[in-house]
Each structure stands twice: as structure tokens, then as C-alpha cells.
Scaffold this motif. Structure first.
Motif, short mmCIF file in Angstrom:
data_model
loop_
_atom_site.label_atom_id
_atom_site.label_comp_id
_atom_site.label_asym_id
_atom_site.label_seq_id
_atom_site.Cartn_x
_atom_site.Cartn_y
_atom_site.Cartn_z
N LEU A 1 46.87 -33.43 -11.91
CA LEU A 1 47.64 -32.32 -11.38
C LEU A 1 47.64 -32.36 -9.86
CD1 LEU A 1 49.11 -29.57 -11.77
CD2 LEU A 1 46.84 -28.49 -11.73
N VAL A 2 48.82 -32.30 -9.27
CA VAL A 2 48.94 -32.26 -7.81
C VAL A 2 48.86 -30.80 -7.36
CG1 VAL A 2 50.42 -32.76 -5.83
CG2 VAL A 2 50.35 -34.34 -7.79
N VAL A 3 47.89 -30.52 -6.48
CA VAL A 3 47.66 -29.15 -6.02
C VAL A 3 47.76 -29.09 -4.50
CG1 VAL A 3 46.10 -27.15 -6.09
CG2 VAL A 3 46.07 -28.83 -7.96
N THR A 4 48.55 -28.14 -4.01
CA THR A 4 48.63 -27.89 -2.58
C THR A 4 48.20 -26.45 -2.30
OG1 THR A 4 50.95 -27.18 -2.68
CG2 THR A 4 50.53 -29.52 -2.31
N THR A 5 47.85 -26.17 -1.05
CA THR A 5 47.38 -24.84 -0.68
C THR A 5 48.09 -24.34 0.57
OG1 THR A 5 45.57 -25.67 0.69
CG2 THR A 5 45.10 -25.30 -1.65
N ASP A 6 48.17 -23.02 0.67
CA ASP A 6 48.73 -22.38 1.86
C ASP A 6 48.05 -21.04 2.07
OD1 ASP A 6 50.91 -23.88 3.19
OD2 ASP A 6 51.83 -23.82 1.20
N VAL A 7 47.75 -20.73 3.31
CA VAL A 7 47.32 -19.38 3.69
C VAL A 7 48.46 -18.76 4.49
CG1 VAL A 7 45.69 -18.02 5.04
CG2 VAL A 7 44.88 -19.97 3.71
N LEU A 8 49.01 -17.67 3.95
CA LEU A 8 50.19 -17.06 4.53
C LEU A 8 49.78 -15.79 5.26
CD1 LEU A 8 52.54 -17.44 1.43
CD2 LEU A 8 52.26 -19.01 3.36
N GLU A 9 49.96 -15.79 6.56
CA GLU A 9 49.58 -14.63 7.36
C GLU A 9 50.66 -13.56 7.29
OE1 GLU A 9 47.90 -13.56 11.85
OE2 GLU A 9 48.45 -15.62 11.31
N GLY A 10 50.23 -12.32 7.12
CA GLY A 10 51.19 -11.22 7.07
C GLY A 10 50.89 -10.28 5.93
N GLY A 11 51.78 -9.33 5.70
CA GLY A 11 51.61 -8.37 4.63
C GLY A 11 51.64 -9.05 3.27
N THR A 12 50.89 -8.54 2.33
CA THR A 12 50.76 -9.18 1.02
C THR A 12 52.10 -9.26 0.29
OG1 THR A 12 48.51 -8.34 0.85
CG2 THR A 12 49.56 -9.10 -1.18
N VAL A 13 52.85 -8.15 0.27
CA VAL A 13 54.13 -8.15 -0.45
C VAL A 13 55.07 -9.18 0.15
CG1 VAL A 13 56.19 -6.81 -0.98
CG2 VAL A 13 53.93 -5.76 -1.19
N GLU A 14 55.22 -9.13 1.46
CA GLU A 14 56.15 -10.05 2.12
C GLU A 14 55.74 -11.50 1.91
OE1 GLU A 14 54.59 -7.54 3.50
OE2 GLU A 14 56.15 -6.10 4.06
N ALA A 15 54.45 -11.78 2.00
CA ALA A 15 53.98 -13.15 1.85
C ALA A 15 54.21 -13.67 0.44
CB ALA A 15 52.49 -13.22 2.21
N LEU A 16 53.93 -12.84 -0.57
CA LEU A 16 54.10 -13.28 -1.95
C LEU A 16 55.57 -13.43 -2.32
CD1 LEU A 16 51.31 -11.21 -3.74
CD2 LEU A 16 51.31 -13.66 -3.25
N VAL A 17 56.41 -12.54 -1.83
CA VAL A 17 57.86 -12.67 -2.08
C VAL A 17 58.38 -13.95 -1.44
CG1 VAL A 17 60.12 -11.68 -1.58
CG2 VAL A 17 58.26 -10.21 -2.37
N GLU A 18 57.91 -14.25 -0.23
CA GLU A 18 58.31 -15.49 0.45
C GLU A 18 57.82 -16.71 -0.32
OE1 GLU A 18 57.41 -17.89 4.63
OE2 GLU A 18 56.83 -15.80 4.43
N ALA A 19 56.58 -16.64 -0.82
CA ALA A 19 56.02 -17.76 -1.57
C ALA A 19 56.79 -18.00 -2.86
CB ALA A 19 54.55 -17.51 -1.87
#
Length: 292
Positions: free
Chosen positions: A78-96
Motif C-alpha cells: 500500500l502506498v501511503v502519503t501524509t499531509d499536515v494541513l494548517e487552518g480550520g478543521t472544516v476548511e482543511a478537510l473539505v479541501e482534502a
């Protein structure tokens, strides 16, 4: 374009269950797994080190990387990548979610009072994203995906397109898992029949409403049966509210799939009542699929 399966991670038991569920689904579908955590600097003047944004960000990156490494070890190849998204939780998850095949999140508890992901944040993410969102409860196990357990999907509306996105998601998932799709259509009596004995007599003489509901379900399923001829299908037509009927068969589900009708109110985004009820009370993972 190939999209990854993206999972929101925050170190909780619920997000760990979501991570494992997403990894299994990524393996089945031959997709990459992207692990993201939304982060915003939290200043604490009483503890100097916590006042350092770079230190906080480093801790978050390390935690996400550790979780990703562990899940990659459990799922060879399994290929796994990671990201830490700075900002509000809702906005970051919607963007992700925007660039994902689906967004997978942890979900806490049953009943009317629940935690973070069925509160205001989770509801907003589900209402605002344009991609399917899967909610997974803590304690979810691979055994729940065993043969014999079904992918249950709600179908509603007069136009076959009304539930096309939810049906498509259900059939794709069933094909990847070798599972059966149980397509559920709930129906109720129109007011004119509910309150008029004469109308009920005429309805009975005409054969009732159920044949009409059955035909509507068959019409909605036809293109998906043709596209996925190897997926077994059970047609389930039952009188009652959609939420109640779906929950009545939830015990046999390995995944529940519902469409989404989002609307905005003065107090924020709200999802439809059927999706809301199923998310609160179904014990299995629930996929909420928005219209394209």
C-alpha cells in the motif's frame, strides 16, 4: 485521473479505526492512501515550548508519519502519503476531500448526543464537500466486511438520477468486495390515500402502490446492473420512513450508503434528515454521497 482515498487523522481511537478502514478499502480498489491531519497553532503562554508553532507542527507531523508507517506495514504494497494541513478543521478537510476518491473520518458514539464528527464540524464537512464521506466508528473490525454482509443503499425519488450517485458508489464498493447490494426503497401513502377510505378502496382495486414503487426501484437499478453484472442485487421495498426502513436492515450491513441533501440555515450547514438519522444510529460505517 486516479484519486487517493483520504483519511482524516487526529490520533483518537475513532480516527485509528477510520485509518484502518480506509487502508483496507485502498488495497481493494488499488488506490493510494493519503493521511491528513488538520492543525492550527494553539498558544499556551504558561508553557513556553507550546508557544512555538514549529514545535507543535513537528509533533503533529511525527504523529501522522508514525500512524502512516504503521498502517503501511499492516498492508504490504500500500502506498501511503501524509499531509499536515494548517487552518480550520472544516476548511482543511473539505479541501482534502476535493482531490480524493472519498474522505474517511472517525465517528464517535451512538444516539442523539455524539462527538466531534457528528457535531457541527462533521456535519459541515459532510454538507460542504463534493466527494463521498465515510464515517467509521471506533471498534470497527475487518470481520464486519465478511462474506454474507451486504452493502445497503437507499434509493428514493421518481427520477432514476435522484439516487444515481449513491447507487454508483454502492455498486463500485460491492464489486471491490465481492458483496451483495441491497437496494432499499421506502414508501409512504400520499395524504389523499391516508385520509380517504374511498381512495384506499380504489387504490386496493388498482393493485396498490407497491408495484409502482417496485418498478421505480427496478428502473433506477437497471443501468447499474448492466455495468456491474457480477454484483448480486436484492431489491427491498418497504412501507415506512426512509430512515426507519434503512435502520431496520442495518444489522446485516457491512456498509450503509445514503445520498445527501444539504441546505444552509441561519446556524450553518445541515444535511438531510435521512442521512442525519442513519449517521446517528447505524452501527456500521456509513457513506454519505453528494450529488455530482
Amino acid at each position: 485521473m486516479t484519486r487517493p482515498i483520504t483519511v482524516g487523522f487526529d490520533g483518537t481511537e475513532e480516527s485509528l479505526a477510520a485509518l484502518d478502514w480506509a487502508a483496507r478499502e485502498a488495497v481493494r480498489r488499488g488506490l493510494e492512501l493519503r493521511v491528513v491531519q488538520a492543525w492550527r497553532f494553539q498558544e499556551d503562554r504558561a508553557i513556553d515550548v507550546l508557544s512555538d508553532p514549529e514545535t507543535q507542527a513537528g509533533w503533529v507531523r511525527d504523529a501522522v508519519a508514525e500512524a502512516a508507517e504503521a498502517v503501511a506495514v499492516r498492508h504490504h504494497g500500500l502506498v501511503v502519503t501524509t499531509d499536515v494541513l494548517e487552518g480550520g478543521t472544516v476548511e482543511a478537510l473539505v479541501e482534502a476531500a476535493a482531490g480524493a476518491e472519498m474522505l474517511v473520518l472517525g465517528s464517535r458514539g451512538h444516539g442523539p448526543v455524539v462527538g466531534f464528527l457528528l457535531g457541527s464540524v462533521g456535519q459541515q464537512v459532510i454538507a460542504e464537500t463534493t466527494r463521498p464521506v465515510v464515517l467509521v466508528r471506533a471498534g470497527d473490525e475487518p470481520a464486519a466486511e465478511a462474506a454474507g454482509r451486504e452493502i445497503i443503499v437507499g434509493q428514493q425519488g421518481e427520477d432514476p438520477e435522484d439516487s444515481a450517485d449513491a447507487l454508483g458508489f454502492a455498486f463500485e464498493t460491492a464489486a471491490a468486495r465481492g458483496a451483495t447490494v441491497r437496494a432499499v426503497r421506502a414508501w409512504t401513502l400520499p395524504p389523499v390515500f391516508a385520509y380517504s377510505p374511498g381512495s384506499l378502496k380504489l387504490l386496493d382495486e388498482a393493485g396498490g402502490l407497491e408495484p409502482r414503487e417496485k418498478q421505480a426501484l427496478q428502473t433506477a437499478l437497471e443501468p447499474w446492473r448492466e455495468r456491474f453484472p457480477d454484483v448480486p442485487v436484492v431489491e427491498h421495498i418497504e412501507m415506512g420512513s426512509a430512515g426507519q426502513v434503512l435502520l431496520s436492515v442495518a444489522a446485516r450491513a457491512q456498509l450503509m450508503v445514503v445520498g445527501r441533501r444539504a441546505r444552509r440555515t441561519a446556524v450553518g450547514a445541515r444535511i438531510g434528515s435521512v442521512a442525519h438519522g442513519v449517521l446517528h444510529h447505524a452501527g456500521c460505517p456509513v457513506a454519505v454521497v453528494p450529488p455530482v
